[in-house]
Write a protein that holds these residues in place. Structure first.
Motif, PDB file in Angstrom:
ATOM      1  N   ALA A   1      -2.007 -12.067  10.111  1.00  0.00           N
ATOM      2  CA  ALA A   1      -3.283 -12.583   9.889  1.00  0.00           C
ATOM      3  C   ALA A   1      -3.347 -13.903   9.516  1.00  0.00           C
ATOM      4  O   ALA A   1      -4.536 -14.573   9.411  1.00  0.00           O
TER       5      ALA A   1
ATOM      6  N   GLN B   1      -3.934  -8.621  11.531  1.00  0.00           N
ATOM      7  CA  GLN B   1      -5.521  -8.862  12.194  1.00  0.00           C
ATOM      8  C   GLN B   1      -5.380  -8.186  13.290  1.00  0.00           C
ATOM      9  O   GLN B   1      -4.286  -8.331  14.183  1.00  0.00           O
TER      10      GLN B   1
ATOM     11  N   ASP C   1       0.810  -1.136  -0.106  1.00  0.00           N
ATOM     12  CA  ASP C   1      -0.016   0.009  -0.044  1.00  0.00           C
ATOM     13  C   ASP C   1       0.837   1.250  -0.002  1.00  0.00           C
ATOM     14  O   ASP C   1       1.539   1.549   0.928  1.00  0.00           O
TER      15      ASP C   1
ATOM     16  N   TYR D   1      -2.167  -5.722  16.779  1.00  0.00           N
ATOM     17  CA  TYR D   1      -2.205  -6.301  15.362  1.00  0.00           C
ATOM     18  C   TYR D   1      -1.188  -7.249  15.217  1.00  0.00           C
ATOM     19  O   TYR D   1      -0.045  -7.182  15.176  1.00  0.00           O
TER      20      TYR D   1
ATOM     21  N   ASP E   1      -7.200   0.768  12.306  1.00  0.00           N
ATOM     22  CA  ASP E   1      -7.502  -0.413  11.376  1.00  0.00           C
ATOM     23  C   ASP E   1      -7.664  -0.120   9.942  1.00  0.00           C
ATOM     24  O   ASP E   1      -7.136  -0.929   9.003  1.00  0.00           O
TER      25      ASP E   1
ATOM     26  N   VAL F   1      -2.876  -2.862   7.018  1.00  0.00           N
ATOM     27  CA  VAL F   1      -3.020  -3.433   5.822  1.00  0.00           C
ATOM     28  C   VAL F   1      -3.518  -4.980   5.955  1.00  0.00           C
ATOM     29  O   VAL F   1      -3.537  -5.595   7.102  1.00  0.00           O
ATOM     30  N   GLU F   2      -3.842  -5.756   4.781  1.00  0.00           N
ATOM     31  CA  GLU F   2      -4.549  -7.178   5.010  1.00  0.00           C
ATOM     32  C   GLU F   2      -3.874  -8.129   5.696  1.00  0.00           C
ATOM     33  O   GLU F   2      -4.173  -9.366   6.241  1.00  0.00           O
ATOM     34  N   GLU F   3      -2.433  -7.881   5.678  1.00  0.00           N
ATOM     35  CA  GLU F   3      -1.402  -8.992   6.320  1.00  0.00           C
ATOM     36  C   GLU F   3      -1.591  -8.929   7.902  1.00  0.00           C
ATOM     37  O   GLU F   3      -0.995  -9.731   8.373  1.00  0.00           O
TER      38      GLU F   3
END
Length: 118
Positions: free
Chosen positions: A110, A92, A43, A107, A84, A88-90
């Motif tokens: 993920a 959770q 990103d 965090y 949040d 990024v998507e990696e």
């Protein structure tokens, strides 16, 4: 208020100012049962804000001797939502218990198959 554990770029003043419009006050603490790995971020906005494409990421070991140091910040619900959006998507977001006994949001990787509440 929400308690958020930061072990990486959320500790950087420039990231805090870009995300929250303020510098966060916090307390040092450590997270047992985890080690730091790294992840390459794609990103471009996150890279611009943090100044790097390689970010640390929490990886669960379950070994109490493993500890990751960092800061616990008190943030609002709105700031948690902003955090949040930054992650990024990696990553959770899950709850965890710090060495101090405080329950916080973290965090982590993920892809981690560890329990959601450590």
């Amino acid at each position: 208020m929400q308690k958020l554990f930061s072990y990486g770029t959320l500790q950087q003043p420039e990231v805090q100012l870009a995300l929250f419009g303020r510098l966060l006050a916090g307390n040092q603490d450590s997270l047992p049962g985890y080690v730091l790995g790294s992840v390459t971020i794609r990103d471009q906005e996150v890279i611009r804000q943090s100044g790097t494409a390689v970010h640390p990421i929490l990886q669960f070991t379950g070994n109490a001797a493993d500890k990751v140091p960092g800061m616990v910040f008190l943030i609002s619900d709105a700031e948690l939502a902003q955090s949040d959006a930054y992650e990024v998507e990696e990553y959770q977001r899950v709850e965890a218990v710090m060495a101090s006994g405080n329950n916080v949001w973290i965090y982590r990787d993920a892809n981690d198959k560890a329990p959601y509440s450590d």
